[in-house]
Design a protein around this motif. Structure first.
Motif, PDB file in Angstrom:
ATOM      1  N   ARG B 163      40.414  47.950  48.648  1.00  0.00           N
ATOM      2  CA  ARG B 163      39.607  46.748  48.397  1.00  0.00           C
ATOM      3  C   ARG B 163      39.382  46.611  46.916  1.00  0.00           C
ATOM      4  NH1 ARG B 163      34.638  46.035  52.332  1.00  0.00           N
ATOM      5  NH2 ARG B 163      35.748  44.938  53.961  1.00  0.00           N
ATOM      6  N   ARG B 164      39.258  45.394  46.486  1.00  0.00           N
ATOM      7  CA  ARG B 164      38.927  45.173  45.081  1.00  0.00           C
ATOM      8  C   ARG B 164      37.421  45.002  44.984  1.00  0.00           C
ATOM      9  NH1 ARG B 164      41.236  40.268  41.577  1.00  0.00           N
ATOM     10  NH2 ARG B 164      39.670  39.150  42.792  1.00  0.00           N
ATOM     11  N   VAL B 165      36.792  45.866  44.235  1.00  0.00           N
ATOM     12  CA  VAL B 165      35.340  45.808  44.098  1.00  0.00           C
ATOM     13  C   VAL B 165      34.995  45.428  42.672  1.00  0.00           C
ATOM     14  CG1 VAL B 165      34.785  47.380  45.950  1.00  0.00           C
ATOM     15  CG2 VAL B 165      35.328  48.277  43.721  1.00  0.00           C
ATOM     16  N   THR B 166      33.861  44.755  42.519  1.00  0.00           N
ATOM     17  CA  THR B 166      33.524  44.184  41.224  1.00  0.00           C
ATOM     18  C   THR B 166      32.201  44.692  40.733  1.00  0.00           C
ATOM     19  OG1 THR B 166      34.259  42.200  42.349  1.00  0.00           O
ATOM     20  CG2 THR B 166      33.702  41.981  40.040  1.00  0.00           C
ATOM     21  N   LYS B 167      32.134  44.885  39.438  1.00  0.00           N
ATOM     22  CA  LYS B 167      30.843  45.155  38.829  1.00  0.00           C
ATOM     23  C   LYS B 167      30.640  44.076  37.782  1.00  0.00           C
ATOM     24  CE  LYS B 167      28.738  48.319  35.662  1.00  0.00           C
ATOM     25  NZ  LYS B 167      28.337  49.663  35.374  1.00  0.00           N
ATOM     26  N   VAL B 168      29.547  43.379  37.873  1.00  0.00           N
ATOM     27  CA  VAL B 168      29.336  42.264  36.942  1.00  0.00           C
ATOM     28  C   VAL B 168      28.665  42.790  35.681  1.00  0.00           C
ATOM     29  CG1 VAL B 168      28.199  40.060  36.616  1.00  0.00           C
ATOM     30  CG2 VAL B 168      29.165  40.636  38.835  1.00  0.00           C
ATOM     31  N   VAL B 169      29.356  42.600  34.553  1.00  0.00           N
ATOM     32  CA  VAL B 169      28.789  43.015  33.277  1.00  0.00           C
ATOM     33  C   VAL B 169      28.600  41.778  32.412  1.00  0.00           C
ATOM     34  CG1 VAL B 169      29.746  45.316  33.335  1.00  0.00           C
ATOM     35  CG2 VAL B 169      31.079  43.475  32.386  1.00  0.00           C
ATOM     36  N   LYS B 170      28.093  42.008  31.206  1.00  0.00           N
ATOM     37  CA  LYS B 170      27.754  40.878  30.350  1.00  0.00           C
ATOM     38  C   LYS B 170      28.972  40.029  30.047  1.00  0.00           C
ATOM     39  CE  LYS B 170      26.260  41.492  26.056  1.00  0.00           C
ATOM     40  NZ  LYS B 170      25.348  41.952  24.991  1.00  0.00           N
ATOM     41  N   GLY B 171      30.120  40.692  29.911  1.00  0.00           N
ATOM     42  CA  GLY B 171      31.300  39.942  29.516  1.00  0.00           C
ATOM     43  C   GLY B 171      31.994  39.251  30.659  1.00  0.00           C
ATOM     44  N   GLY B 172      31.603  39.548  31.912  1.00  0.00           N
ATOM     45  CA  GLY B 172      32.329  38.941  33.034  1.00  0.00           C
ATOM     46  C   GLY B 172      32.321  39.889  34.215  1.00  0.00           C
ATOM     47  N   LYS B 173      33.423  39.905  34.940  1.00  0.00           N
ATOM     48  CA  LYS B 173      33.496  40.765  36.114  1.00  0.00           C
ATOM     49  C   LYS B 173      34.433  41.927  35.830  1.00  0.00           C
ATOM     50  CE  LYS B 173      32.729  36.867  39.084  1.00  0.00           C
ATOM     51  NZ  LYS B 173      33.314  35.885  39.963  1.00  0.00           N
ATOM     52  N   HIS B 174      33.953  43.110  36.089  1.00  0.00           N
ATOM     53  CA  HIS B 174      34.732  44.326  35.865  1.00  0.00           C
ATOM     54  C   HIS B 174      35.335  44.727  37.204  1.00  0.00           C
ATOM     55  CE1 HIS B 174      34.663  48.837  34.758  1.00  0.00           C
ATOM     56  NE2 HIS B 174      35.815  48.302  34.443  1.00  0.00           N
ATOM     57  N   MET B 175      36.659  44.541  37.376  1.00  0.00           N
ATOM     58  CA  MET B 175      37.283  44.783  38.686  1.00  0.00           C
ATOM     59  C   MET B 175      37.823  46.190  38.791  1.00  0.00           C
ATOM     60  SD  MET B 175      37.343  41.687  39.961  1.00  0.00           S
ATOM     61  CE  MET B 175      37.647  39.993  39.624  1.00  0.00           C
ATOM     62  N   ARG B 176      37.653  46.749  39.960  1.00  0.00           N
ATOM     63  CA  ARG B 176      38.278  48.046  40.208  1.00  0.00           C
ATOM     64  C   ARG B 176      38.771  48.057  41.638  1.00  0.00           C
ATOM     65  NH1 ARG B 176      34.611  52.928  38.249  1.00  0.00           N
ATOM     66  NH2 ARG B 176      32.897  51.642  38.998  1.00  0.00           N
ATOM     67  N   PHE B 177      39.575  49.019  41.965  1.00  0.00           N
ATOM     68  CA  PHE B 177      40.087  49.134  43.316  1.00  0.00           C
ATOM     69  C   PHE B 177      39.532  50.370  43.971  1.00  0.00           C
ATOM     70  CE2 PHE B 177      42.960  45.701  43.521  1.00  0.00           C
ATOM     71  CZ  PHE B 177      43.342  45.477  42.226  1.00  0.00           C
ATOM     72  N   ARG B 178      39.156  50.203  45.215  1.00  0.00           N
ATOM     73  CA  ARG B 178      38.654  51.353  45.971  1.00  0.00           C
ATOM     74  C   ARG B 178      39.593  51.587  47.132  1.00  0.00           C
ATOM     75  NH1 ARG B 178      33.472  50.349  49.128  1.00  0.00           N
ATOM     76  NH2 ARG B 178      34.967  49.435  50.551  1.00  0.00           N
ATOM     77  N   ALA B 179      40.104  52.792  47.216  1.00  0.00           N
ATOM     78  CA  ALA B 179      41.073  53.122  48.264  1.00  0.00           C
ATOM     79  C   ALA B 179      40.480  54.173  49.191  1.00  0.00           C
ATOM     80  CB  ALA B 179      42.357  53.661  47.642  1.00  0.00           C
ATOM     81  N   VAL B 180      40.685  53.963  50.483  1.00  0.00           N
ATOM     82  CA  VAL B 180      40.288  54.970  51.479  1.00  0.00           C
ATOM     83  C   VAL B 180      41.577  55.518  52.070  1.00  0.00           C
ATOM     84  CG1 VAL B 180      39.111  55.358  53.652  1.00  0.00           C
ATOM     85  CG2 VAL B 180      38.185  53.742  52.015  1.00  0.00           C
ATOM     86  N   VAL B 181      41.748  56.805  51.945  1.00  0.00           N
ATOM     87  CA  VAL B 181      43.017  57.411  52.347  1.00  0.00           C
ATOM     88  C   VAL B 181      42.744  58.511  53.362  1.00  0.00           C
ATOM     89  CG1 VAL B 181      44.838  58.936  51.505  1.00  0.00           C
ATOM     90  CG2 VAL B 181      44.280  56.890  50.249  1.00  0.00           C
ATOM     91  N   VAL B 182      43.600  58.591  54.365  1.00  0.00           N
ATOM     92  CA  VAL B 182      43.515  59.682  55.332  1.00  0.00           C
ATOM     93  C   VAL B 182      44.727  60.563  55.131  1.00  0.00           C
ATOM     94  CG1 VAL B 182      43.623  60.257  57.762  1.00  0.00           C
ATOM     95  CG2 VAL B 182      42.230  58.357  57.011  1.00  0.00           C
TER      96      VAL B 182
END
Lengths: 236, 311
Positions: B163-182
């Motif tokens: 999933r692409r998860v976001t953290k909103v900072v002053k400059g905009g949206k900081h995107m990261r990816f979160r992976a769940v692996v088995v």
């Protein structure tokens, strides 16, 4: 595990003030088996138990070093920093006497990177390449070198994770203790009346405030390490 | 591979001087019997780490923990200190603060004899200073091949969710990816892991590393199914697992199916009863499977033959 004589006498410990605990209000009730009395608002530790645990710890440490295991002594209190360094140097062990960086053991790969950098900076300094750089760069590198020296100076001979960790004050070095627990490294800890004795593997109830008491306990442990090491050298 | 048992219930006597511990790595290959002489706890159990695949960061616990040495312990008796006799030629050691102090050179030489030059950057015995370079694998830089090969240790990785998860900072949206692996070999070992990074591949790698760190064993019967029904919850996710006759296959949804497939379970039924959050459901199945017991274990604990259990 053979029991040996470690020259632990209760009078010596009383002189060093090992039996003093912290104030009554700050105690951890799990320490009640080791507290013998309460005097003038301070808990007094039971020295027979301390002596027992100290001799057990010394036996363990002697046995481990006679099998060639590596030790790490952690003590970051300003009072204790000097004696920790001296004790570790005497015992030829690794030590941490300035701030314990978080993740030093659990994030060992990153710590190794820093140690690599430390070694490279030392090489450059010895080769004299630092003086040829412009003044500002040289100053930056020198500062980095001094930082690395203070924090990593004691573990520069460490090639992998240590086998036993000796911690001087549990409250102060709580992160270090937590790391050892997650990694499964056995720990020997100096416990005072406000600490939890169940966290470490061998907890020695003692006073962690007085320099004399820390010195005494470290001397005994270091002596045990030295003895074990000499027996390891004699028959590997 | 031994099944993991639930942690030791706390100690035989509440007033004992030291409570029992979960077993840790031992220094010695054999459990020490010395400490039964004292009325204190023995801190070390020998661990049979039969999997060389596991990194040093994870601990394996022996399945039957020997606590017979507590039988002689009487917690109410006082601990006495009776050291062995002083040998005649015992010289008290020098205090650590007293002179004569060793010079830096001597210290460095002594350390080098013991540990080799390591990271000190100097040798007195003529050894190679860069000895640590070959021992430490270079993960970044031009020395390595870039990314490591995916297939290692015999474990298969299966990505449950990215999933692409976001953290909103002053400059905009900081995107990261979160992976769940088995991660699992199909022989009864599974692990679930999460990882977050700026790129999908690194997130998947981090998640796989995390999954390898917490691997559990699935108790399986001869027909590759569970010994009994079980339910477990983790967060708001509740999972029900039920064994099935051979030939059924794995009938479960999403994360639960992946976990069971990676474990090598062939026939099972599973249902997500609570929320359908992938990570929590995966963790709930792991929990459900961990708390299952084999028939032989139960029979041994209760002290009755196995045939009694099927009546």
């Amino acid at each position: 595990m053979t029991r040996r004589y470690w020259n632990i006498n209760l009078e010596e410990m009383m002189e060093a003030g090992v039996h003093f605990g912290h104030g009554t209000r700050k105690w951890n009730p799990r320490m009640s088996p080791y507290i013998s009395a309460k005097c003038k608002g301070i808990h007094i530790l039971n020295l027979t138990r301390t002596a027992r645990f100290l001799s057990e710890a010394c036996d363990l440490v002697f046995d481990a070093s006679s099998r060639g295991k590596q030790f790490l002594i952690v003590g970051t209190k300003n009072k204790a920093a000097d004696s920790v360094a001296r004790a570790a140097i005497r015992a030829r062990c690794h030590y941490v006497n300035k701030k314990w960086l978080g993740g030093m053991l659990t994030n060992w790969s990153t710590t190794e990177t820093r140690l690599h950098k430390f070694r490279d900076l030392r090489m450059e300094q010895k080769a004299g390449r630092l003086t040829r750089l412009p003044k500002r760069d040289a100053a930056v590198l020198k500062r980095q070198l001094s930082h690395l020296q203070t924090y990593l100076g004691g573990i520069k001979y460490m090639t992998g994770l240590p086998d036993i960790v000796i911690i001087v004050d549990q409250q102060e070095e709580y992160t270090a203790l937590r790391e050892c627990i997650t990694l499964g490294i056995p720990t020997i800890c100096l416990i005072d009346t406000n600490c939890d004795p169940d966290l470490a593997d061998i907890s020695i109830p003692a006073n962690d405030d007085a320099i004399a008491s820390i010195r005494l306990i470290l001397t005994k442990l270091v002596f045990a390490i030295c003895e074990g090491r000499s027996s390891y050298i004699r028959n590997p | 591979m031994a099944t993991t048992t639930p942690p030791l219930s706390s100690s035989t006597s509440s007033s004992s001087s030291l409570a029992t511990h979960l077993p840790r790595f031992s220094l010695f290959p054999n459990p020490t019997t010395l400490l039964s002489l004292y009325s204190s706890k023995p801190p070390f159990f020998s661990l049979s780490s039969s999997r060389s695949l596991q990194t040093h960061l994870s601990c394996t616990k022996k399945d039957d923990i020997d606590i017979t040495f507590f039988d002689e312990v009487n917690p109410d008796e006082d601990i006495t200190f009776s050291p062995p006799e002083k040998p005649e030629d015992f010289i008290p050691p020098r205090a650590i603060d007293e002179p004569p102090f060793e010079s830096d050179e001597e210290i460095a030489q002594a350390y080098e004899e013991l540990y080799g030059p390591a990271y000190s950057g100097e040798t007195y015995l003529g050894k190679d200073i860069y000895v640590m370079d070959s021992k430490v694998k270079k993960t970044t830089g031009f020395g390595s091949k870039g990314k490591k090969e995916k297939i290692r240790d015999g474990f298969d990785e299966n990505v449950v969710q990215v999933r692409r998860v976001t953290k909103v900072v002053k400059g905009g949206k900081h995107m990261r990816f979160r992976a769940v692996v088995v991660v699992g070999d199909k022989k009864g070992q599974v692990g679930v892991g999460v990882g977050k990074a700026k790129e999908v591949i690194s997130a998947v790698q981090k998640a796989a590393t995390d999954a390898r760190r917490n691997i559990i064993t699935v108790p399986m019967t001869k027909y590759l199914t569970f010994p009994h029904r079980n339910e477990a919850d983790y967060g708001a996710a509740r999972v029900m697992l039920r064994p099935a006759a051979p030939g059924t296959g794995v009938i479960a949804g999403g994360a639960v199916r992946t976990v069971l497939e990676m474990a090598g379970v062939e026939n099972a039924l599973g249902k997500q009863l609570g929320s359908n959050n992938a990570l929590n459901n995966a963790r709930a199945t792991v929990l459900a499977v961990q708390t299952m017991k084999q028939f032989s274990e139960v029979a041994r604990e209760r002290g009755i033959p196995m045939e009694e259990l099927w009546k």
